[in-house]
Design an enzyme around this catalytic site. Structure first.
Site, PDB file in Angstrom:
ATOM      1  N   CYS A 281      45.137  25.505  34.108  1.00  8.02           N
ATOM      2  CA  CYS A 281      43.671  25.456  34.044  1.00  8.02           C
ATOM      3  C   CYS A 281      43.243  26.153  32.767  1.00  8.02           C
ATOM      4  CB  CYS A 281      43.065  26.165  35.263  1.00  8.02           C
ATOM      5  SG  CYS A 281      41.286  26.437  35.188  1.00  8.02           S
ATOM      6  N   ASP A 282      42.122  25.724  32.157  1.00  4.92           N
ATOM      7  CA  ASP A 282      41.739  26.351  30.894  1.00  4.92           C
ATOM      8  C   ASP A 282      41.217  27.766  31.088  1.00  4.92           C
ATOM      9  OD1 ASP A 282      39.413  25.304  32.071  1.00  4.92           O
ATOM     10  OD2 ASP A 282      38.409  25.083  30.150  1.00  4.92           O
ATOM     11  N   CYS A 322      34.138  34.672  54.110  1.00  5.97           N
ATOM     12  CA  CYS A 322      33.843  33.232  54.026  1.00  5.97           C
ATOM     13  C   CYS A 322      33.939  32.551  55.396  1.00  5.97           C
ATOM     14  CB  CYS A 322      34.802  32.541  53.051  1.00  5.97           C
ATOM     15  SG  CYS A 322      34.516  32.945  51.319  1.00  5.97           S
TER      16      CYS A 322
END
Length: 394
Positions: A281-282, A322
């Site tokens: 991922c960047d 969550c």
């Protein structure tokens, strides 16, 4: 039996972290440290051709080439002309799409003519009016860049180049959401994306001064949403705001939003660096998540590797807070980049923007529910049903 796979999406960094701007909030400039022996990183022709062949081979019927940086236009126009020629040479009747994210400083008539001719989608970085944009987006000599970027928008409109706007939201942008929306509409921009700049000092762990406060960012989103709603025509949006488009898609039952931070799991794309190194991922171009190099292993092998699958699963390790949240179906815990490292071992922490998202989701829900009903009615109408024919919604 051949194991099924989804075509990989790639972000290509042909000039690595090299850039002709020195934006204070840039998270990618530090990646220069990964290649200390390369003063001017540029993708070599053999890497370029091998990359294109592999993306075409693994990209399915509609492969997408997304060029980012750093600043990809530093490669020069001839690099992209060669890319198109290689796509034509090695393609197999596929519908190839190209996009490029740029600061716009090098765009001129020749660039715009090329981008339009080959239907590149251009993402232009523009943070709003001059005082906001130039606060952080200056060149290496400390000179402002706003006027040159606005000129790029005029050129692209003149050449009918398809482009959208990417705006980095900082602490200084927060009170000016409505002004930002009006500014872009007056500039003739209808495709907008807003990304908050959240960075931590790696030495101290302290939040950078430009990072938005979560509650203030929640108010920013609500103000931006109001400006967007007031611009509706016949009850429908006239302007695309990527976050709002993503949420409407999720309300309507979509499961693979374009905005990857709202997906259930990461790992849907990879990053290709200038030398062929492939990362998960960047936001995670770091040794821990280096998958390999496409000059030594196939892109498919790297994109479907155990390490990439492990990276994808990170997001699913949600904190206890969550559990049972009514908004989990929208955010899925948020982007790992923005999740504080305060979770239990093996878990990511809480999304830095959790409270902002909760505020905005509650504020926007009635409008999205109404838009969902409109979309559903239009879908039924196309199928020949009316709203009263007793069709059960899935």
């Amino acid at each position: 039996m051949t194991r099924s796979h989804r075509p990989v999406q790639v972000l290509i960094k042909p000039a690595s972290a090299d850039c002709n701007l020195a934006c204070e909030y840039c998270f990618y400039c530090e990646k220069r440290a990964l290649y200390p022996n390369t003063s001017t990183p540029r993708m070599a022709p053999d890497v370029q051709e091998e990359m294109i062949k592999q993306i075409l081979r693994y990209g399915g019927d509609s492969p997408v080439f997304a060029y980012q940086g750093g600043e990809p236009t530093l490669m020069g126009l001839d690099y992209f002309k060669r890319s198109v020629a290689l796509q034509m040479r090695h393609g197999q009747g596929q519908n190839v799409a190209n996009s490029i994210q740029t600061n716009g400083l090098l765009l001129d008539e020749a660039w715009c003519e090329f981008l339009t001719s080959y239907r590149f989608l251009v993402g232009l970085s523009l943070d709003g009016p001059a005082d906001l944009h130039d606060q952080y987006r200056r060149d290496r000599g400390g000179h402002p860049s706003h006027a040159r970027v606005e000129q790029a928008t005029r050129l692209m409109r003149e050449f009918e180049t398809e482009f959208n706007i990417l705006t980095v939201v900082t602490a200084h942008s927060l009170p000016r959401a409505r002004e930002l929306y009006a500014y872009f509409r007056e500039l003739g921009c209808q495709w907008l994306q807003f990304i908050p700049a959240v960075e931590f000092d790696p030495a101290t762990g302290r939040l950078a001064d430009f990072s938005p406060d979560p509650i203030a960012y929640g108010h920013f989103l609500c103000d931006l949403f109001d400006a967007w709603r007031q611009d509706f025509r016949n009850g429908r949006p006239t302007t695309s705001v990527r976050l709002f488009d993503t949420l409407l898609g999720l309300y309507c039952g979509g499961s693979s939003p374009a905005n990857c931070s709202f997906r259930q799991q990461c790992g849907h794309y990879v990053v290709i660096e200038h030398n062929g190194d492939v990362y998960a991922c960047d936001f995670f171009v770091e040794p821990r998540w280096k998958l390999g190099n496409l000059m030594r292993h196939s892109l498919r092998t790297l994109a479907e590797s155990a390490l990439q699958r492990e990276f994808g699963r990170q997001k699913t390790r949600l904190p206890e807070s969550c559990g049972g949240c009514e908004w989990l179906f929208l955010c899925h815990g948020g982007c790992p980049k923005d999740r504080q490292r305060s979770g239990a071992p093996g878990q990511m922490g809480v999304d830095y923007f959790c409270e902002a998202h909760k505020m905005f989701f509650a504020y926007s829900k009635p409008v999205f529910e109404d838009l969902k009903r409109q979309v559903r009615a239009e879908q039924l109408a196309r199928l020949g049903f009316s709203a009263g024919q007793g069709v059960v919604s899935p």
